[in-house]
Motif scaffolding. Structure first.
Motif: not given
Length: 259
Positions: A137-146, A243-248
């Motif tokens: 998701f970092a490819y879409r600048h959506k940072i997910m903190h683990v 699916r998120y890429l499609e959504y965006c």
């Protein structure tokens, strides 16, 4: 019928207490086979009558019969079923079909609109899947903190808000820590996405959205170890990102048309 099959066939009748007892037995079969009912009750932090009720719920006459099933499970010879390959393949295809065809618009909207996204996982494979979430998701600048460990989890919870999103990853969906976390977040009215086995587990009952998959356990032939395919986690991460890429893309197209 194996002890696992007995539990699965009566799963809908089991409450939270029963599932905690089962999780302990499943992960300590060899020790439980030698325990008295009082010793098992003490280890599970329940009464001995709770153990008896659990045995009755899965179709056994009592604790003695449970020990017989455990002994048989530990001693039986390994015979690899050639149908396992076909079954595992079909289950993986099922996950791909589900991720490609199911309506995830509401779930994707949660991801898109979240101020901060945290991912918490139980188990080594699940933790790697959490890291894959962050990487993709970092490819879409959506940072997910683990989140790593209970100490960091406590810190995160102290500053979490209703604008945040938590993704909770668990194989069984009945892990005590992650179920408790899902309940805490539910009370805080923070949105959550759960990922795990699709069997009506406790996690699925306390999250905003749940992605479940079908997977089967089978014996490896090494001591009393069982195995199930965990590749579903990574398929879900991969497909959810697509699916998120499609959504965006659809969202940006609609905004362009309206402007």
């Amino acid at each position: 019928m194996t002890i696992e099959e007995l539990v699965n066939s009566h799963y809908d009748q089991l409450n939270e207490n029963d599932l905690y007892i089962w999780q302990y037995i499943y992960h300590h079969k060899r020790e439980c086979q030698k325990m008295s009912i009082q010793e098992l009750a003490h280890s599970c932090n329940v009464s001995h009558t709770s153990i008896i009720r659990f045995c009755k719920k899965i179709g056994l006459d009592g604790y003695s019969e449970l020990k017989v099933y455990l002994k048989w499970s530990l001693n039986r010879q390994f015979d690899f079923d050639s149908q396992i390959m076909r079954k595992v393949t079909d289950e993986l295809k099922g996950t791909l079909d589900m991720m490609g065809n199911q309506d995830f618009d509401h779930l994707l909207k949660l991801i898109d609109e979240a101020k901060r996204i945290y991912v918490y996982a139980t188990g080594e494979v699940q933790f790697h899947a959490a890291q894959e979430f962050n990487r993709e998701f970092a490819y879409r600048h959506k940072i997910m903190h683990v989140i790593e460990g209970r100490t960091e989890l406590d810190t995160v919870l102290n500053r979490a808000s209703k604008d945040d999103l938590f993704i909770l990853i668990s194989l069984s969906g009945d892990n005590e820590t992650i179920v408790l976390l899902s309940k805490v977040l539910e009370k805080m009215k923070i949105k959550t996405i759960g990922i795990g086995i699709d069997n009506g587990n406790l996690l699925s009952q306390h999250v905003s959205e749940y992605i479940g998959f079908k997977t089967s356990y089978f014996h490896t032939g090494f001591q009393d170890k069982s195995y199930c395919c965990t590749g579903h986690f990574f398929l879900i991460v991969n497909m959810l990102f697509l699916r998120y890429l499609e959504y965006c893309s659809l969202k940006e197209h609609q905004q362009f048309v309206l402007s």
